[in-house]
Design an enzyme around this catalytic site. Sequence first.
Site, short mmCIF file in Angstrom:
data_model
loop_
_atom_site.label_atom_id
_atom_site.label_comp_id
_atom_site.label_asym_id
_atom_site.label_seq_id
_atom_site.Cartn_x
_atom_site.Cartn_y
_atom_site.Cartn_z
N SER A 105 0.81 -1.31 -0.01
CA SER A 105 -0.01 -0.04 0.12
C SER A 105 0.89 1.14 0.03
O SER A 105 1.89 1.41 -1.06
CB SER A 105 -0.79 0.06 1.03
OG SER A 105 -1.91 0.91 1.19
N ASP A 155 -10.33 -3.98 -4.77
CA ASP A 155 -9.64 -2.98 -3.83
C ASP A 155 -10.69 -1.67 -3.99
O ASP A 155 -10.75 -0.99 -5.04
CB ASP A 155 -8.31 -2.69 -4.35
CG ASP A 155 -7.43 -2.06 -3.34
OD1 ASP A 155 -8.18 -1.21 -2.50
OD2 ASP A 155 -6.40 -2.13 -3.22
N HIS A 186 -8.16 -4.88 -0.54
CA HIS A 186 -6.87 -4.15 -0.35
C HIS A 186 -6.08 -4.97 0.63
O HIS A 186 -4.73 -4.93 0.51
CB HIS A 186 -7.08 -2.58 0.25
CG HIS A 186 -6.08 -1.89 0.31
ND1 HIS A 186 -5.41 -1.14 -0.99
CD2 HIS A 186 -5.15 -1.42 1.21
CE1 HIS A 186 -4.38 -0.53 -0.44
NE2 HIS A 186 -4.52 -0.65 0.62
C1 MLT Z 1 -1.22 5.67 -0.01
O1 MLT Z 1 -0.37 5.64 -0.22
O2 MLT Z 1 -1.95 6.42 0.43
C2 MLT Z 1 -2.13 4.37 -0.13
O3 MLT Z 1 -2.34 4.11 -1.38
C3 MLT Z 1 -3.52 4.06 0.57
C4 MLT Z 1 -3.00 3.98 2.09
O4 MLT Z 1 -1.72 3.79 2.29
O5 MLT Z 1 -3.93 3.74 2.84
#
Ligand code: MLT
Length: 204
Positions: A105, A155, A186
């Site tokens: 993420s 996601d 996710h």
């Molecule tokens: C981000 O970098 O904000 C991600 O894609 C989503 C997350 O970290 O929640």
Amino acid sequence: MSELSFIHRYVPATEPGRPPLLLLHGTGGNEDDLLPLGQIISPGSALLSPRGKVLENGMPRFFRRLAEGVFDEEDVRARANELADFIIEARDAYGLEPPVAVGFSNGANIAAALMMLRPEILAGAALLRGMVPLGDPPKTDLAGKLVLLVSGQLDPIIPADNAARLAAQLTAAGALVNHKVLPIGHGLSQADIQLCQTWLKALS
Ligand code: MLT
């Protein structure tokens, strides 16, 4: 351990020849989060796991965002460079080869930014639920670098076309991108682990 420029965990290699892994956690995570994943996907690899320096309501991240999916790109650039400098310090301190990033993420997004801004830093990257960190990345030469991008079809945070755009940006820079889309959301799953294991075997 915290003498270097990021709070981090370091686990030395026990199997020579396995690539060191740079583990990059998601929003609200920390340096401990991905150690078990690293151990499962590449047993015996050295593990280097920093904690993101940006706090969003107390939750560590690797760069600032203005809203979900809307990134402060100036901060992305500054933080990717700061992380690259840490990796150079850590390689020197621990005697490491260039690491393979495994990011989840927000960690996947900073890993993608690292590749685009400082292409010499990473040997490759597994980007789990990654999205485009820089709308207009600089021209970069990623010739021959291996990237695994694993997205979730369900996601709610990352639109499918955004993940596809990240794959296209990296491919345009010469990286060999393997983009897999799993029928999940996710969160990470057993299928992510298996994909990482197979991809890492091919890499070493
Ligand atoms: C981000 O970098 O904000 C991600 O894609 C989503 C997350 O970290 O929640």
